[in-house]
Design an enzyme around this catalytic site. Structure first.
Site: not given
Length: 670
Positions: A320, A404
């Site tokens: 990420d 998320y």
């Protein structure tokens, strides 16, 4: 004058853009990132020493002020070539240029997200795949861009992009209706060089007993799915009505002050806050009461590998920070209730596709918070209790990566402690499963919705400066001692073993030994204990990467295979998973490579990396939005002070505290 650690201003960013453009005349350039290339540490330390001595002047030598520019040069064949340039923004000149080429891929940009969605909608191949099943009236297709993951052996090393697909119910008229409730079993793949959809993968929708590639879905693909809303106005029964306000009030303002746009001072702490598009908020030059503690502190990387072996799900692994940039995905914190009390916001600067600087407002929030009791003792003889509150100064940023959310916070307390906290929340990444089936690859959390098993593995990079730059790492363990007549006749003794780490290596958590990592200054002893002054942490004994060591998932995330790494500082070596993670096959120039050098790490400029995370086997309670999962790396002084540094914190009462209404109390006692 601008401090060497201050983020690049919009003016500096645009200047760097212009220098790069001039270096590539008559060429199409797509910019990806322009941000501060932190000065070489040796030069920066010379400047900081002068600053802390109070001797700064207009003639003080300053480290170079450089911008790292990452961009694509588009050739006549329309195939982009990845370049990096370092630009001196003081002297308006390029000082270094590298053609990264095809062996690595630059991180994703938000503009690529838009391209994928647009190309899918205009692709006959994708539309034909959608025609294989029926959507009810009022539903529209939503495409969630996702990194392609590690390449398969049959893939060329081209830049690919994939999309996970869902259907959104538009009948409510609310654009925030939860489309994750309706996953679709199609995954379009785009060649990012040609910007064309080259294929549409059709993942399996079966359950236990079905094959890895079984195509078992019916034409009525979401008929067994049901709505799962989370925005308040769409909740079938609304929100609870029995919750009264709980407000944070600071009538006299905060106890911190911020000067020079980045210098924070609070309760004997002094440090600088910065920001970059990859790591988000970073902490620099940390001092407590005139003593140095940490040179640099940051979230270095995180990886999220999924455990569903059915192709193409084996490619589901995100980095990420390296793939998309934690800073690029940072929230504007003024939009919600992310921080409470009296707040200081820090803006950031990100880069648009044409290289123009764009302000990212309120990317970081700074505030104080109460975290329960700090210390307390009651004298049972006199009945007097002295209690202090555990107040923290919090530097927080939040990133949204598709489904998320991750909340990261650096917390400084009045006892000299530093806590690095990560919280995972948001919506599970889900796929379609046939009606009535269950799966060994995850948990069914709603009708037709399978939440796959996966891991979230974080890595924090600590560059300590415990009373100076030359530090060592000591591993301390507590071992049982067998009963013996000479030294342990009653069997209650345990022995504390200490060992200094000499060469770069990795270390794993061992809770049964209370394995503790101490960052110490071997040249300065505590006058009371005689031990070296230091700071310590106990590695969280969380599960490490579960993928087979021979797998692509494991090869490209070696940092996730051990809890602690100890390496020697090298300029530019900031990222645990390596500089380039997108579609990587191996972790290149990451922390594992640094450890393999075998550098001497005692009494030198040492760096410590701590890996921890969650093995997330989803539960129904994680749906439709999961409650936060919290992890804390607690860095605490260890013989750094001569007593409890918070012993002088006043024992004050909260003036707004009061008893519950007495009539209610009497009724409760009946």
């Amino acid at each position: 004058m601008i401090h060497p650690l201050a983020i690049l201003s919009e003016t500096e960013t645009n200047l760097a853009r212009d220098v790069v453009r001039e270096a590539h005349p008559d060429t199409v350039i797509d910019f990806r990132e322009i941000f501060l290339q932190e000065p070489p540490k040796a030069q920066l330390m010379e400047f900081l020493m002068v600053e802390h001595a109070g001797r700064l002047s207009p003639t003080t030598p300053r480290p170079p002020r450089w911008a790292l520019c990452q961009y694509d040069v588009i050739g006549s064949d329309r195939i982009p070539q990845f370049h990096e340039s370092i630009v001196d923004v003081v002297n308006s000149k390029r000082v270094k240029h590298t053609v990264v080429g095809k062996q690595h891929h630059a991180s994703l940009t938000l503009s690529e997200f838009d391209v994928l969605v647009d190309r899918c909608m205009s692709s006959e191949l994708f539309q034909a795949a959608l025609a294989e099943f029926r959507l009810p009236d009022g539903f529209e297709v939503v495409i969630e861009p996702w990194p392609y993951g590690g390449l398969d052996d049959t893939d060329e090393n081209r830049r690919y992009f994939q999309g996970l697909c869902f259907a959104r119910d538009t009948r409510s008229g609310n654009p925030d209706s939860n489309f994750y409730s309706y996953p679709l079993p199609v995954i379009p793949v785009m060649d990012a060089h040609t910007q064309t959809i080259i294929r549409v993968d059709r993942p399996a929708t079966g359950g236990k007993g079905d094959g890895l590639a079984a195509q078992t879905f019916q034409a009525d693909i979401i008929g067994h799915c049901k709505p799962s809303e989370y925005v308040p106005e769409l909740l079938p029964e609304g929100t609870r009505q029995d919750l009264k306000p709980l407000n944070v009030v600071q009538p006299d303002g905060p106890s911190f002050k911020v000067t020079d746009e980045s210098l924070v001072e609070w309760q004997r702490w002094r440090f600088r806050v910065a920001f970059n598009p990859r790591e988000g908020a970073t902490i620099h030059d940390v001092w407590y009461d005139g003593r140095s503690v940490m040179h640099r502190l940051a979230i270095s990387e995180m990886t999220v590998p999924y455990a569903d072996p059915r192709p193409p799900f084996h490619r589901k692994q995100a980095f990420d920070f390296g793939d998309g940039g934690g800073g690029n995905m940072a929230n504007n914190l003024s939009l919600g209730c992310d921080c409470l009390g009296v707040i200081k916001y820090f803006d950031a600067v990100i880069t648009q596709a044409d290289g123009t600087a764009q302000k990212l407002p309120n990317a970081i929030c700074l505030h104080e918070q109460d975290n329960g009791i700090g210390w307390k003792h009651s004298n049972w003889r006199t009945g007097r209790a002295v209690v202090t509150r555990h107040r923290e100064l919090v530097i927080q940023f939040i990133i949204t990566l598709a489904n998320y959310e991750y909340i990261f916070a650096y917390k400084f307390d009045q006892s000299g402690g530093i806590t690095v906290e990560s919280r995972a929340t948001g919506i599970l990444n889900v796929v379609n499963i046939d009606a009535g089936k269950t799966s060994e690859y995850g948990n069914v959390v709603s009708g037709g919705v399978l939440a796959q098993n996966h891991q979230h593995i974080f890595c924090v990079r600590m560059d300590p400066a415990i009373d100076g730059t030359n530090n060592s790492v000591m591993v301390e363990e507590s071992h049982p001692v067998p009963m013996n007549a000479a030294t342990n006749p009653h069997g209650n003794l345990y022995q504390v073993n200490k060992k200094t780490v000499d060469q770069a290596t990795f270390i794993d958590a061992a809770p049964h030994l209370n394995r503790t990592i101490k960052m110490i200054n071997p040249h300065k002893l505590n006058p009371i204990s005689g031990n070296p002054v230091g700071y310590k942490f106990i590695p969280l004994a969380t599960q490490l990467l579960l993928a087979d060591p021979k797998s692509v998932q494991a090869r490209r995330a070696q940092f996730a295979q051990h809890h602690v790494w100890v390496t020697k500082h090298r300029d530019g070596e900031l990222y645990a998973g390596g500089r380039y993670t997108l579609q990587s096959q191996h972790e290149v120039e990451g922390v594992a490579d640094a450890a393999r050098r075998g550098d001497r790490v005692s009494d030198t400029d040492v760096v410590i990396w701590n890996t921890f995370g969650i093995t997330h086997n989803p539960r129904v309670e994680d749906w439709p939005v999961m409650p936060v999962e919290i992890f804390q790396l607690m860095i605490r002084p260890a013989d750094f002070f001569t007593a409890n540094p918070s012993i002088d914190v006043p024992s004050s009462r909260n003036g707004s505290s009061r008893l519950v209404d007495s009539e209610c109390c009497q009724k409760a006692r009946i």
